[in-house]
Design a protein around this motif. Sequence first.
Motif, PDB file in Angstrom:
ATOM      1  N   VAL A   1      74.266  32.732  18.561  1.00  0.00           N
ATOM      2  CA  VAL A   1      73.143  32.528  19.376  1.00  0.00           C
ATOM      3  C   VAL A   1      72.150  33.825  19.186  1.00  0.00           C
ATOM      4  O   VAL A   1      70.928  33.762  19.643  1.00  0.00           O
ATOM      5  CB  VAL A   1      73.394  32.741  20.821  1.00  0.00           C
ATOM      6  N   GLY A   2      72.640  34.957  18.489  1.00  0.00           N
ATOM      7  CA  GLY A   2      71.785  36.096  17.934  1.00  0.00           C
ATOM      8  C   GLY A   2      71.460  37.141  19.240  1.00  0.00           C
ATOM      9  O   GLY A   2      70.400  37.558  19.101  1.00  0.00           O
TER      10      GLY A   2
ATOM     11  N   ARG B   1      84.005  42.359   5.831  1.00  0.00           N
ATOM     12  CA  ARG B   1      83.074  42.075   4.612  1.00  0.00           C
ATOM     13  C   ARG B   1      83.859  41.180   3.768  1.00  0.00           C
ATOM     14  O   ARG B   1      84.778  41.811   2.873  1.00  0.00           O
ATOM     15  CB  ARG B   1      82.717  43.592   3.908  1.00  0.00           C
ATOM     16  N   SER B   2      83.530  40.040   3.485  1.00  0.00           N
ATOM     17  CA  SER B   2      84.080  38.948   2.957  1.00  0.00           C
ATOM     18  C   SER B   2      84.002  39.258   1.407  1.00  0.00           C
ATOM     19  O   SER B   2      84.734  38.532   0.749  1.00  0.00           O
ATOM     20  CB  SER B   2      84.085  37.479   3.332  1.00  0.00           C
TER      21      SER B   2
ATOM     22  N   ASP C   1      79.600  36.380   6.106  1.00  0.00           N
ATOM     23  CA  ASP C   1      80.318  37.116   5.175  1.00  0.00           C
ATOM     24  C   ASP C   1      80.282  38.639   5.308  1.00  0.00           C
ATOM     25  O   ASP C   1      81.078  39.484   4.918  1.00  0.00           O
ATOM     26  CB  ASP C   1      79.882  36.616   3.732  1.00  0.00           C
ATOM     27  N   THR C   2      79.291  38.992   6.327  1.00  0.00           N
ATOM     28  CA  THR C   2      79.507  40.431   6.838  1.00  0.00           C
ATOM     29  C   THR C   2      79.008  40.437   8.087  1.00  0.00           C
ATOM     30  O   THR C   2      78.219  39.881   8.717  1.00  0.00           O
ATOM     31  CB  THR C   2      77.985  41.117   6.180  1.00  0.00           C
TER      32      THR C   2
ATOM     33  N   GLY D   1      75.058  40.702  11.507  1.00  0.00           N
ATOM     34  CA  GLY D   1      75.550  40.205  10.345  1.00  0.00           C
ATOM     35  C   GLY D   1      74.847  39.089   9.994  1.00  0.00           C
ATOM     36  O   GLY D   1      74.117  38.343  10.603  1.00  0.00           O
ATOM     37  N   GLY D   2      75.714  38.405   8.771  1.00  0.00           N
ATOM     38  CA  GLY D   2      74.990  37.023   8.504  1.00  0.00           C
ATOM     39  C   GLY D   2      75.738  36.695   7.066  1.00  0.00           C
ATOM     40  O   GLY D   2      76.679  37.368   6.499  1.00  0.00           O
ATOM     41  N   ARG D   3      75.360  35.639   6.465  1.00  0.00           N
ATOM     42  CA  ARG D   3      75.692  35.279   5.135  1.00  0.00           C
ATOM     43  C   ARG D   3      74.759  36.139   3.996  1.00  0.00           C
ATOM     44  O   ARG D   3      73.503  35.358   3.837  1.00  0.00           O
ATOM     45  CB  ARG D   3      75.678  33.736   5.098  1.00  0.00           C
TER      46      ARG D   3
END
Length: 443
Positions: A408-409, A305-306, A286-287, A273-275
């Motif tokens: 860190v992915g 899910r923001s 946000d996800t 996920g990510g922004r």
Amino acid sequence: MNRRKFIHQSVVAGIGLGLLHRFSPSARAAAPASANSRLRVAIAGLNSRGIALIQCFASLPNTEIAYLCDVDDRALAKGLAATAKVQTSVPKTIKDFRRALEDKDVDALGIATPDHWHAPMTIMALAAGKHVYVEKPCSHNPHEGELLLQAVAKYGRLVQMGNQRRSFPAMQEAIAQIHAGAIGRAYFARGWYTNARPSIGRGKLAPVPAWLDYELWQGPAPRRPFNDNVIHYKWHWHWHWGTGEALNNGTHEMDVCRWALGGTHPTKVTSSGGRYHYQDDWETPDTQVIGWEYADGKSMSWEGRSCNSYPIEGRSRGAMVHGTEGSALLDGEYYAFYDPKNKLIKEVKPGSAVDSTNTLSSTGLEADKAHFRNFADAIREGAKLTSPISEANPSVTMLHLGNIAARVGRTLQCDPTNGRIQHDAEAAKLWRRDYEPGWEPKV
């Protein structure tokens, strides 16, 4: 910087968390002696959830809110007005919560501050002989969770985390049925949370407002200049102070999932996920989808899910537990059981009687009060806490690990005995944070 401000900041930093050592065992406040003893509480953090703490503590028999603490003058006024509606005595209002810890007549501290203050403040209160009710997530990083366990053992006081579903009669009954085999062998649980939060925009450096003690607001966090879109609430989305949606809301659902499946720490953690929704100052995802695997052949997942509120299972938040003989849907004061063919076989809604002694309330705040009653009963009568830090911390740590995997992915391999990250030095550095010199939490 003028001389007066320099001296003030130097003194504040100098006493920092070193205040811990000012309290000798003989100076610690004694717990109330009986069920009829008056419980005097200080509350720190009066925005948002802090008002709920006022209402819940004031609802308890023979309990008095003795202090209101906040670094924001406006919040102090708001807290005082809220308290006036629920008790006749007027609490003292102070910016620096440490003054309340010096009062030997204060029995407990309720904490509803930003995340970066949760563990340091709890440790300080325990060292001062106070019991603590701390809102989730109780720590800013996994290392602080370890310190909390040490502090509870050392100082012999109680800590209840605000994952209040542990005290909801409906959730207690549903989990007991799952443990008794209502859906066979439970092996997978998933939680979720959805919202439609707006963009926080791009902030700018600005003078510190006159109503705010920004030095004390930062406390243990390394110093940064004041930015106009951090305080209040938007700090949640900055790693420096917050822990993102995973711990802001995911703590509730994933604690229910872990409660249902059992187990302590995972062996493997993944995150994706990510922004995605907006381009702004928001740093945390946000996800996000986090996955955990456990040594006993069980797994869990969380979807957050923001900024897109489309529901899952028809609900904005909740948890689903799957087993060999069916599934269970759990959402606060609601639960439902389904057979292997997905037929509804039992449903309990808010307001339904779940046993001969408990009735579910139709409002969230009324249900929350059960968690506060349990805390007070544990102090007064030795009742068992429904969410002691020893049980709450693993639920928090698993989500911290999910955030570390996101940062860190890559997948994390973890020690199932303590959650510690293995074979990844870069990720392991995020097990703890840096602190402002002189403010490091110590036990």
